[in-house]
Design a protein around this motif. Sequence first.
Motif, PDB file in Angstrom:
ATOM      1  N   VAL A   1      12.552   3.879 -19.454  1.00  0.00           N
ATOM      2  CA  VAL A   1      12.380   4.854 -19.784  1.00  0.00           C
ATOM      3  C   VAL A   1      13.332   5.682 -19.846  1.00  0.00           C
ATOM      4  N   GLU A   2      13.756   5.487 -18.525  1.00  0.00           N
ATOM      5  CA  GLU A   2      15.437   6.039 -18.533  1.00  0.00           C
ATOM      6  C   GLU A   2      16.110   5.540 -19.303  1.00  0.00           C
ATOM      7  N   THR A   3      16.684   4.168 -18.330  1.00  0.00           N
ATOM      8  CA  THR A   3      17.375   3.109 -19.544  1.00  0.00           C
ATOM      9  C   THR A   3      16.887   2.262 -20.565  1.00  0.00           C
ATOM     10  N   PRO A   4      17.132   1.800 -21.052  1.00  0.00           N
ATOM     11  CA  PRO A   4      16.282   1.422 -22.484  1.00  0.00           C
ATOM     12  C   PRO A   4      17.336  -0.016 -22.194  1.00  0.00           C
TER      13      PRO A   4
ATOM     14  N   SER B   1       0.713  -1.225  -0.114  1.00  0.00           N
ATOM     15  CA  SER B   1       0.149  -0.079  -0.375  1.00  0.00           C
ATOM     16  C   SER B   1       1.017   1.201  -0.070  1.00  0.00           C
ATOM     17  N   MET B   2       2.079   0.724   0.501  1.00  0.00           N
ATOM     18  CA  MET B   2       3.385   2.512   0.491  1.00  0.00           C
ATOM     19  C   MET B   2       3.910   2.105  -0.403  1.00  0.00           C
ATOM     20  N   ILE B   3       4.652   1.112   0.105  1.00  0.00           N
ATOM     21  CA  ILE B   3       6.502   1.543  -0.560  1.00  0.00           C
ATOM     22  C   ILE B   3       6.506   1.306  -2.127  1.00  0.00           C
ATOM     23  N   ILE B   4       5.882   0.704  -2.930  1.00  0.00           N
ATOM     24  CA  ILE B   4       5.294   0.221  -3.828  1.00  0.00           C
ATOM     25  C   ILE B   4       5.026   1.486  -5.012  1.00  0.00           C
ATOM     26  N   PRO B   5       4.405   2.126  -4.330  1.00  0.00           N
ATOM     27  CA  PRO B   5       3.442   3.335  -4.875  1.00  0.00           C
ATOM     28  C   PRO B   5       4.491   4.419  -4.957  1.00  0.00           C
ATOM     29  N   LEU B   6       5.611   4.757  -3.646  1.00  0.00           N
ATOM     30  CA  LEU B   6       6.166   5.592  -3.296  1.00  0.00           C
ATOM     31  C   LEU B   6       7.738   4.978  -3.332  1.00  0.00           C
ATOM     32  N   LEU B   7       7.995   3.447  -4.338  1.00  0.00           N
ATOM     33  CA  LEU B   7       8.987   3.976  -5.348  1.00  0.00           C
ATOM     34  C   LEU B   7       8.632   4.194  -6.676  1.00  0.00           C
ATOM     35  N   ALA B   8       7.046   3.580  -7.477  1.00  0.00           N
ATOM     36  CA  ALA B   8       7.411   3.765  -8.699  1.00  0.00           C
ATOM     37  C   ALA B   8       7.367   5.527  -8.429  1.00  0.00           C
TER      38      ALA B   8
ATOM     39  N   GLY C   1       8.693  -0.488 -13.844  1.00  0.00           N
ATOM     40  CA  GLY C   1       9.660  -1.322 -14.985  1.00  0.00           C
ATOM     41  C   GLY C   1       9.248  -0.704 -16.271  1.00  0.00           C
ATOM     42  N   LEU C   2       8.531   0.724 -16.098  1.00  0.00           N
ATOM     43  CA  LEU C   2       7.855   1.551 -17.344  1.00  0.00           C
ATOM     44  C   LEU C   2       9.084   2.009 -16.717  1.00  0.00           C
ATOM     45  N   PHE C   3       8.733   2.767 -16.053  1.00  0.00           N
ATOM     46  CA  PHE C   3      10.125   3.989 -15.825  1.00  0.00           C
ATOM     47  C   PHE C   3      11.752   3.827 -15.851  1.00  0.00           C
ATOM     48  N   ILE C   4      12.026   2.338 -15.502  1.00  0.00           N
ATOM     49  CA  ILE C   4      13.485   2.631 -15.384  1.00  0.00           C
ATOM     50  C   ILE C   4      13.379   2.214 -16.994  1.00  0.00           C
TER      51      ILE C   4
END
Length: 494
Positions: A212-215, A110-117, A207-210
């Motif tokens: 986009v940053e480093t394909p 509920s908290m850690i994964i959304p904050l990581l994103a 996964g998508l943000f990673i």
Amino acid sequence: MFDSSFCVWIISRLAVRIRPFMKHLSMAETIGHVYGKYPRIITAISSICRSIISLSIQIVVISKTISICVGPVDSGEITILATLILITYSAFGGIRSVTFTDVLQFLTFSMIIPLLAWFLFIKIGIPISEVISFLQRQEKFQLRTVLHFDTKLAAMVSLVLSGIVYYIKPTTIQRLYMASDPLQAQKVFSYGSIFSVLIEGCIILVGLFIFVETPDLPKEKIWPYIMHNIPSTFKGFFSISLLAMSMSTADSYLNSCAIMVSHDIVGSVQGIKKTSYIYQIRIARLTTIVIGLCAMCVAFWCRDLLKLMFLAIDFSIPVVTAPFILSVFGFRGTSRTALIGMATGTLAILVWSKWVEPLDPSIGIDGAFPSMLANGLAMLAAHYLLPQPAGTGWVPPDKTYQQWQQEKERIKRRNKQERAIFFTKENLAKLKPKAITTVFVGVYLIITSLVSSCYYNGQTKAVWVSIPFCMLGVAYIGYVAFFANKIPDWAIGF
């Protein structure tokens, strides 16, 4: 993409049919109740093998998490340490330690994964619109690439189909039986499917943000990249959450294995002779230790999480899932019928693994779902083609399911009546706003459109965007001034 959420929703649909089995302790006991002693023992053995492999997955995750926290160390020592911690915690920790890790698992989701994103989104430093544009330009995200028929698409489809029934496993069914009644279980898993959609959405965003940053980032570098690009204070919370999440999942497998050994296998072998609770607890603790050590050996043998997941699926779904689903839907058969189905499913998965799965060398075309279908079809064929004793066949749904169906029909009729009442002219006329309210809304739309146009210095794009709002405001004021008594009230309310 949201395969597990859909599977949790399917379990919520099955939950309303499990009234006859609510007092059972395990999935194997349900199979034994319907089909007899030998299918019960086979179900317990198959589920234990699956749990050992699934537990080894959690041990690998725990050891990798510890390695991330303490730096590069010997993986064998970390694996042994993780297994000893897990065995000690599960065998002697009691319900308090299990509850503690479950609470941490909830906080993780509920908290850690959304904050990581969120942290990774801040790291890339570009708006969502540019992220979408970037993904649209990538070849692997094109629809023609995904739907191009080849062995890789067949491997993906087979994995999705296996994932649909993946959660019909001993640990999940044990949670169903812990509910006070089938309706409570149905509500819990329905809410869980919604929550699962949100959590899986956050994981996909990570996964998508990673990407986009480093394909070109290789998969071995993903976790070091994540730990390097999040705040240092957040790394500790993230690592502790991963450990708690893995341990909470692992203790579920250990607990279900302990029950299947002490209650299903030992109970089936002893027959009607009753085993004392002290003896069952001792067997359960010993089972926890033995299963944990077996899982550690599997973790030493293979550290590829995808390969272990395929192996866990192939050990259980072709053998156990079809008989259980049929029993939930009211099928009652003999031991011979169930054994024919289980043997067919086992043979099907062995043949599939030998000749079909190697067609895609990169992932492998998993045959768990087709083998499960073969199991179910073989059971139905054996039931209808072979002579059967009295009392076998299909039984009608229990009263709980019938009440649930009747409640759904009542809600459907009530919603239909409310929609019919809502769209009547009398009700729509009541929704007509007052004249002064309509004038204020019109003035507000005109002022905001003019202010917006002036704020952007009369840019062409801003002017064209503000013109419809200005025209709508003029229409509101014009209606009150000239057409208030000429248009029916129900049309304005609509």
